[in-house]
Write an enzyme that holds these catalytic residues in place. Structure first.
Site, PDB file in Angstrom:
ATOM      1  N   LYS A 205       0.692  -1.203  -0.151  1.00  0.00           N
ATOM      2  CA  LYS A 205      -0.027  -0.012  -0.002  1.00  0.00           C
ATOM      3  C   LYS A 205       0.788   1.317   0.063  1.00  0.00           C
ATOM      4  O   LYS A 205       1.817   1.491   0.741  1.00  0.00           O
ATOM      5  CB  LYS A 205      -0.926   0.086   1.271  1.00  0.00           C
ATOM      6  CG  LYS A 205      -1.953   1.155   0.974  1.00  0.00           C
ATOM      7  CD  LYS A 205      -2.895   1.070   2.216  1.00  0.00           C
ATOM      8  CE  LYS A 205      -2.365   2.056   3.280  1.00  0.00           C
ATOM      9  NZ  LYS A 205      -2.145   3.343   3.195  1.00  0.00           N
TER      10      LYS A 205
ATOM     11  N   LYS B 210      -7.377   7.484  -1.955  1.00  0.00           N
ATOM     12  CA  LYS B 210      -8.729   8.155  -1.220  1.00  0.00           C
ATOM     13  C   LYS B 210      -9.446   9.240  -2.251  1.00  0.00           C
ATOM     14  O   LYS B 210      -9.589  10.391  -1.471  1.00  0.00           O
ATOM     15  CB  LYS B 210      -8.366   8.591   0.121  1.00  0.00           C
ATOM     16  CG  LYS B 210      -8.184   7.621   1.232  1.00  0.00           C
ATOM     17  CD  LYS B 210      -8.229   7.865   2.816  1.00  0.00           C
ATOM     18  CE  LYS B 210      -7.903   6.772   3.640  1.00  0.00           C
ATOM     19  NZ  LYS B 210      -6.231   6.398   3.404  1.00  0.00           N
TER      20      LYS B 210
ATOM     21  N   ASN C 298     -15.774  13.648 -12.820  1.00  0.00           N
ATOM     22  CA  ASN C 298     -15.053  14.064 -13.965  1.00  0.00           C
ATOM     23  C   ASN C 298     -13.392  14.612 -13.437  1.00  0.00           C
ATOM     24  O   ASN C 298     -12.671  14.230 -13.961  1.00  0.00           O
ATOM     25  CB  ASN C 298     -15.497  15.338 -14.649  1.00  0.00           C
ATOM     26  CG  ASN C 298     -14.847  15.867 -15.700  1.00  0.00           C
ATOM     27  OD1 ASN C 298     -14.416  15.092 -16.646  1.00  0.00           O
ATOM     28  ND2 ASN C 298     -14.115  16.995 -15.688  1.00  0.00           N
TER      29      ASN C 298
HETATM   30  O1  6AU Z   1      -0.710   1.356  10.682  1.00  0.00           O
HETATM   31  P1  6AU Z   1      -0.519   2.797  10.390  1.00  0.00           P
HETATM   32  O2  6AU Z   1      -1.429   3.505  11.583  1.00  0.00           O
HETATM   33  O3  6AU Z   1       1.143   3.378  10.341  1.00  0.00           O
HETATM   34  O4  6AU Z   1      -0.980   3.049   9.066  1.00  0.00           O
HETATM   35  C1  6AU Z   1      -2.392   2.937   8.379  1.00  0.00           C
HETATM   36  C2  6AU Z   1      -2.270   3.266   7.127  1.00  0.00           C
HETATM   37  C3  6AU Z   1      -2.128   4.639   6.680  1.00  0.00           C
HETATM   38  C4  6AU Z   1      -3.588   5.178   6.608  1.00  0.00           C
HETATM   39  O5  6AU Z   1      -3.796   6.194   5.544  1.00  0.00           O
HETATM   40  C5  6AU Z   1      -4.340   4.011   5.966  1.00  0.00           C
HETATM   41  O6  6AU Z   1      -3.666   2.752   6.764  1.00  0.00           O
HETATM   42  N1  6AU Z   1      -5.898   3.895   6.584  1.00  0.00           N
HETATM   43  C6  6AU Z   1      -6.926   3.977   5.694  1.00  0.00           C
HETATM   44  C7  6AU Z   1      -6.728   3.379   4.432  1.00  0.00           C
HETATM   45  C8  6AU Z   1      -5.875   2.208   4.081  1.00  0.00           C
HETATM   46  O7  6AU Z   1      -7.726   3.625   3.488  1.00  0.00           O
HETATM   47  C9  6AU Z   1      -8.151   3.912   6.087  1.00  0.00           C
HETATM   48  C10 6AU Z   1      -8.620   4.192   7.499  1.00  0.00           C
HETATM   49  O8  6AU Z   1      -9.605   4.427   8.109  1.00  0.00           O
HETATM   50  N2  6AU Z   1      -7.526   4.215   8.226  1.00  0.00           N
HETATM   51  C11 6AU Z   1      -6.102   3.943   8.052  1.00  0.00           C
HETATM   52  O9  6AU Z   1      -5.053   4.239   8.925  1.00  0.00           O
HETATM   53  O10 6AU Z   1      -1.403   4.537   5.462  1.00  0.00           O
END
Ligand code: 6AU
Length: 263
Positions: free
Chosen positions: A62, A95, A101
């Site tokens: 990711k 996100k 568009n």
């Molecule tokens: O384990 P962390 O807290 O260091 O990182 C969590 C990762 C970060 C956030 O941008 C992402 O997960 N994330 C997302 C995503 C994947 O869409 C949604 C959310 O609700 N919480 C979240 O932490 O890169």
């Protein structure tokens, strides 16, 4: 327990209509990994070095490509080469949250040209159905997949209740392109087999002081029946041996999945 949660990833891959979901589910069984690592680092070389270390343990990388200060086209080429070397897919956590568009342009053009290299991306549903239609016009012909943010891991999130429910309905309507959700748990009663991915996973701490909330792989995969754990700082945070930590999370996620399917 939902029927889908009891099936193996390969059983699901064999009948899955979405090409990206099929590939991902196959890889998961092959690598015995339901781990996605969130590489939130700001230098190209740091990102590439870390990805090479953790590559053997993950099914999905990711990225947040827009936080990389020295991003260039070569970085993308190297990421794609690492994905082939270690066999994982790439999920750009963009996100998207604008009208159809605009997101079409953000997804296909600009500095990052996300659709040209990311197997999977994600979007909020706050703008309504047009955001999915816009992204789909770009992504579907390229064989890409989309995740909808149905819930979030952060404290006080507004993505709950009727917002979450409406998001599930949009996913069913666009199940040719929507392959899953960012969510805290598997949603019961869905018609399609969506891949549920859960961030906010940590074995050592409960939060980060900025609203992030962590649960364990056991809670996420076994109890909440999600499919993939997304782990960031738990793997590469200060003083950690990233390769070792990635293996620790891979094992924890895999064992939780084994317990789930044997219930
Ligand atoms: O384990 P962390 O807290 O260091 O990182 C969590 C990762 C970060 C956030 O941008 C992402 O997960 N994330 C997302 C995503 C994947 O869409 C949604 C959310 O609700 N919480 C979240 O932490 O890169």
């Amino acid at each position: 327990m939902s029927d889908i949660a009891l099936k193996t990833y390969t059983e699901r891959a064999n009948v899955h209509p979405n090409a990206v979901a099929k590939k991902l589910l196959r890889l998961m069984d092959e690598k015995k990994s339901n781990l996605s690592v969130a590489v939130d680092l700001t230098k190209k070389n740091q990102v590439l070095e870390l990805v090479d270390k953790i590559g053997p343990s993950i099914c999905l990388l990711k990225t947040h490509i827009d936080i990389v200060e020295d991003f260039d086209a070569d970085m993308v080429q190297q990421l794609v080469a690492l994905a082939e070397k270690h066999k994982f897919l790439i999920f750009e956590d963009r996100k998207f949250a604008d009208i159809g568009n605009t997101v079409k342009l953000q997804y296909s053009a600009g500095v990052y040209k996300i659709a040209s290299w990311a197997d999977i991306t994600n979007c909020h549903t706050v703008p309504g159905e047009g955001i999915i239609s816009g992204l789909k016009e770009v992504g579907l012909p390229l064989g890409r997949g989309l995740l909808l943010l149905a819930e979030m891991s952060s404290k006080g999130t507004l993505a709950t209740g009727s917002y979450t429910q409406a998001t599930l309905e949009l996913a069913e309507k666009h199940n040719d392109f929507c392959m899953g959700f960012i969510a805290r748990r598997r949603f019961p009663g869905l018609k399609s087999d969506f891949i549920h991915m859960t961030p906010g996973v940590g074995l050592d701490v409960k939060g980060d002081g900025l609203g992030q909330q962590y649960r364990t792989p056991e809670e996420v995969i076994c109890e909440s029946q999600s499919d993939i754990i997304i782990v960031g700082r738990g793997v590469y945070g200060s003083g950690r041996d990233a390769a070792q930590e990635a293996e620790r999370y891979r094992k924890a996620g895999w064992e939780a999945y084994q317990r789930r399917i044997s219930k």
